[in-house]
Design a protein around this motif. Structure first.
Motif, mmCIF file in Angstrom:
data_model
loop_
_atom_site.group_PDB
_atom_site.id
_atom_site.type_symbol
_atom_site.label_atom_id
_atom_site.label_comp_id
_atom_site.label_asym_id
_atom_site.label_seq_id
_atom_site.Cartn_x
_atom_site.Cartn_y
_atom_site.Cartn_z
ATOM 1 N N PRO A 1 44.317 36.228 28.952
ATOM 2 C CA PRO A 1 44.880 36.730 29.916
ATOM 3 C C PRO A 1 46.399 36.733 29.775
ATOM 4 C CG PRO A 1 43.097 34.836 30.166
ATOM 5 C CD PRO A 1 43.455 34.792 28.613
ATOM 6 N N THR B 1 49.022 36.937 36.223
ATOM 7 C CA THR B 1 48.479 37.489 37.034
ATOM 8 C C THR B 1 49.434 38.317 37.910
ATOM 9 O OG1 THR B 1 46.444 36.245 37.714
ATOM 10 C CG2 THR B 1 47.091 37.788 39.275
ATOM 11 N N HIS B 2 49.555 39.511 38.090
ATOM 12 C CA HIS B 2 50.581 40.363 38.677
ATOM 13 C C HIS B 2 51.664 40.436 38.135
ATOM 14 C CE1 HIS B 2 47.912 40.207 42.294
ATOM 15 N NE2 HIS B 2 48.274 38.954 42.525
ATOM 16 N N TRP C 1 52.016 39.946 34.660
ATOM 17 C CA TRP C 1 51.469 40.471 33.401
ATOM 18 C C TRP C 1 52.256 39.875 32.293
ATOM 19 C CZ3 TRP C 1 47.105 41.210 35.647
ATOM 20 C CH2 TRP C 1 47.106 41.943 36.759
ATOM 21 N N CYS D 1 47.131 47.883 33.741
ATOM 22 C CA CYS D 1 48.125 47.213 34.796
ATOM 23 C C CYS D 1 49.618 47.802 34.681
ATOM 24 C CB CYS D 1 48.288 45.779 34.497
ATOM 25 S SG CYS D 1 48.813 45.338 32.605
ATOM 26 N N SER E 1 50.418 45.855 42.155
ATOM 27 C CA SER E 1 51.140 45.336 41.254
ATOM 28 C C SER E 1 52.073 46.408 40.393
ATOM 29 C CB SER E 1 50.559 44.519 40.314
ATOM 30 O OG SER E 1 49.930 43.509 40.646
ATOM 31 N N ASP F 1 45.745 44.748 45.187
ATOM 32 C CA ASP F 1 44.928 43.932 45.795
ATOM 33 C C ASP F 1 43.947 44.444 46.764
ATOM 34 O OD1 ASP F 1 43.723 41.760 47.106
ATOM 35 O OD2 ASP F 1 45.822 40.585 47.752
ATOM 36 N N PHE G 1 38.366 43.030 33.115
ATOM 37 C CA PHE G 1 38.352 41.787 32.907
ATOM 38 C C PHE G 1 37.069 41.093 32.325
ATOM 39 C CE2 PHE G 1 41.623 42.554 36.027
ATOM 40 C CZ PHE G 1 42.706 41.710 35.863
ATOM 41 N N GLY H 1 36.588 37.946 36.661
ATOM 42 C CA GLY H 1 38.038 38.361 36.678
ATOM 43 C C GLY H 1 37.878 39.665 37.338
ATOM 44 N N GLY H 2 39.075 39.791 38.155
ATOM 45 C CA GLY H 2 39.205 41.338 38.684
ATOM 46 C C GLY H 2 38.363 41.516 39.924
ATOM 47 N N LEU I 1 40.518 43.351 42.817
ATOM 48 C CA LEU I 1 41.527 44.060 42.249
ATOM 49 C C LEU I 1 40.509 45.470 42.423
ATOM 50 C CD1 LEU I 1 43.257 42.325 39.585
ATOM 51 C CD2 LEU I 1 44.414 42.639 41.859
#
Length: 390
Positions: free
Chosen positions: A145, A148-149, A151, A178, A317, A328, A359, A363-364, A367
């Motif tokens: 990973p 978050t945001h 990256w 992303c 993001s 988001d 993800f 995850g995700g 988003l």
């Protein structure tokens, strides 16, 4: 007499394969007549030299199979472009392979260089085709990973992910979904680990010309000690808005290209002949200003979409590359990201993709991914429709 059918079964992996969420949303968007910001279709205008040369190539009879490594004029143009823009010296006779899109390049590379059970590191959020290509070939993807945001790369997590079974690292820069552009410092750290553990590095650089805010794209193969172990994969689909033409390419040391070319030939035979000539014309004839203006145009589109998302409380993001935005979606109703994406489509006629497509499990969920590679009037319409949620 009854006929035994116990051998007539799907493969072991097929029951676990589901249709891409990107394609599912595209189908639903078409059904509703909405604006498709789900799929990276890139439906902007194709440069006229590219179109004109492809048409003339058809009339000239370039409608049959090409050499398995592609037509000479395109391989030469790719080698020239790699030297000019990427700092990579590649011999067009033996170190450049034209592929059926970047996807075909990665598939053939994995077949040629990896074995079932090999572990391959990729960064999360990831492009689903990267992960699913590995799964389809019975390799083991290991997701690392990103923060978050922001990256940012967590070098300690990357180092901890490498085991004796690790054979390669996949780097997608600029990144789908992303928009991360890996920095020189990050790439040098990845290179150091690849050399230390004797790993391949497979890159996906298809969005290399879509960089914003003065960000620099760096090809890992240009770093010291990396050319031999790096398979540089890219293509013209995004750069020339020809995603349906399937013209990709890769550059690699000649000790690898023979096997990669064999498996690409076995799977795809070749990229469409006439389209290869069209792509070559684009590389040879379009001025540097074409790429610069494209970057500026897409930065403006990014800002347009991010502004609309901010206005409706879906904080984006803001990407520094590619042409996607992760936003988001927690303010939207729904138990998960798929339900939120479908709510958004029903209410606004704008299609996005559930973040869970990029993800590992869990995850995700808060988003959604939006693509801004659209004609300006379509993107403006999408932004106006999104603002109806205010």
């Amino acid at each position: 007499m009854a006929t035994a059918t116990t051998k007539l079964q799907l493969s072991q992996i097929a029951p676990h394969v589901v249709q891409s969420e990107i394609r599912s949303m595209s189908v639903e968007c078409d059904r509703l007549g909405g604006v498709n910001l789900a799929q990276g279709i890139c439906d902007t205008e194709v440069p006229s030299p590219v179109v004109d040369r492809a048409i003339s190539a058809i009339h000239e009879g370039h409608n049959i199979y090409t050499r398995l490594d592609g037509v000479a004029v395109l391989r030469q143009a790719i080698a020239k472009k790699l030297a000019r823009d990427n700092g990579i010296e590649a011999d067009p006779e033996g170190e450049v392979l034209v592929t059926s899109g970047a996807t075909g390049g990665l598939y053939a590379t994995a077949l040629a260089l990896l074995n079932p059970g090999d572990e391959v590191v990729l960064f999360e959020p990831f492009y689903g085709y990267h992960l699913n290509t590995l799964l389809a070939l019975r390799m083991k993807p290991v997701a690392v990973p990103l923060a978050t945001h922001t990256w940012e790369l967590d070098l300690d997590r990357l180092r901890a992910s490498i085991t004796p079974k690790t054979r390669a690292i996949i780097v997608n820069t600029p990144s789908n979904p992303c928009g991360k552009v890996f920095s020189r410092k990050e790439l040098e750290a990845i290179a150091e680990l690849a050399i230390e553990h004797d790993l391949f590095v497979f890159t996906d650089e298809i969005y290399e010309y879509f960089v914003f805010d003065g960000t620099e794209h760096i090809s890992p193969a240009s770093l010291p000690g990396m050319k031999e172990r790096t398979i540089t994969i890219s293509g013209l689909s995004k750069t020339f808005s020809i995603t349906g033409w399937r013209v990709g390419y890769l550059a690699a040391d000649r000790k690898w290209t023979g096997a990669i070319g064999y498996f690409h030939d076995l799977t795809y035979v070749c990229s469409p002949s006439a389209f290869q000539y069209g792509a070559a014309a684009g590389l040879l004839e379009l001025p540097r200003t074409y790429y610069e203006s494209m970057s500026g145009e897409y930065q403006a589109k990014r800002d347009l979409l991010c502004s609309a998302l901010t206005d409706i409380g879906m904080t984006p993001s803001v990407p520094t590359g590619a042409y996607y935005v992760l936003a988001d979606a927690s303010r939207l109703p729904g138990a998960n990201a798929k339900e939120r994406a479908r709510f958004l489509l029903r209410e606004t006629s704008v299609a996005a993709v559930a973040g869970t497509a990029f993800f590992t499990e869990g995850g995700g969920e808060n988003l959604l991914r939006f693509c801004f590679a659209k004609r300006e009037h379509d993107l403006q319409r999408a932004c106006d429709l999104l603002r109806s949620l205010k």
